[in-house]
Design an enzyme around this catalytic site. Structure first.
Site, PDB file in Angstrom:
ATOM      1  CG  ASP A  53      -1.746   1.209   1.391  1.00 63.09           C
ATOM      2  OD1 ASP A  53      -2.375   1.624   0.395  1.00 63.09           O
ATOM      3  OD2 ASP A  53      -1.783   1.779   2.499  1.00 63.09           O
ATOM      4  CG  ASP A  55      -1.641   7.657   0.591  1.00 63.34           C
ATOM      5  OD1 ASP A  55      -0.627   8.309   0.303  1.00 63.34           O
ATOM      6  OD2 ASP A  55      -2.655   7.621  -0.122  1.00 63.34           O
TER       7      ASP A  55
END
Length: 211
Positions: A53, A55
């Site tokens: 991922d 953020d």
């Protein structure tokens, strides 16, 4: 701090562990740093593909609506070093899986998002010359039912197929690792059939672990 560690036990080949703020979050080791560690499925397999991922894992999470300009983008501590060590040790692709609905909301353009990702790649390489992101998968949709938007599995399935993973093979899928900081990440990985799910303490991960 973010660092990558490799444990080698008599019964476990080298495995991936990530240390955030001096707390280890592992997929496959009996060695626990503290009582709040979240494990994925125990896997003795060498990674063939690592999905990450963005953020809250690669960069500091700035909250809603997300990073909409380069000046907001800051790496989590030692993110480049961690990715570089992962690449050197396992020589496997590392790809980004990220929802960026800020584009769908009209807060920035695809071109502007690409500039942010060029900046990200540059920052990572400044930390470690091996810290390359092999591909970036982005969902810009604001529609929750979009199959590509996490927690739906579309982007993950797409990435696995692109990198030669047989999504119907348990042996192949056991060589895929997903690293995220949110329940949405973990749900997407589970729905795609990934059992090696690593929840990190940066971003939203710490609050999830406390819960």
């Amino acid at each position: 701090m973010l660092k990558l560690y490799y444990q080698c036990l008599a019964f476990i080949p080298p495995v991936v562990a990530i240390l955030f703020s001096s707390k280890i979050v592992m997929t496959t080791s009996a060695l626990q740093a503290n009582g709040s560690i979240h494990f994925g499925h125990h896997s003795p397999f060498k990674p063939k593909l690592v999905l990450v991922d963005r953020d809250g894992v690669i960069n500091e999470d700035v909250g809603s609506p997300g990073v909409i300009c380069k000046s907001q983008f800051e790496l989590t501590p030692n993110a480049g070093e961690a990715i570089g060590k992962l690449k050197r040790t396992f020589n496997c692709p590392v790809v980004l899986i990220t929802n960026q609905s800020c584009v769908g909301k009209g807060l920035l353009t695809l071109s502007e998002l690409e500039k942010i990702h060029i900046h990200m790649r540059s920052l990572l390489l400044q930390e470690d010359s091996w810290a390359t992101i092999d591909r970036i998968y982005v969902c810009t949709s604001v529609e929750e039912r979009d199959i590509r938007k996490k927690p739906n599995p579309g982007m993950i399935t797409e990435a696995c197929i692109d990198w030669g993973i047989d999504i119907k093979s348990t042996l192949d899928m056991d060589c895929v690792f997903f690293i995220g900081d949110s329940l949405t990440d973990m749900q997407a990985a589970k729905r795609s059939g990934i059992r090696n799910r690593i929840l990190v303490e940066t971003g939203y991960g710490f609050d999830l672990m406390r819960d």
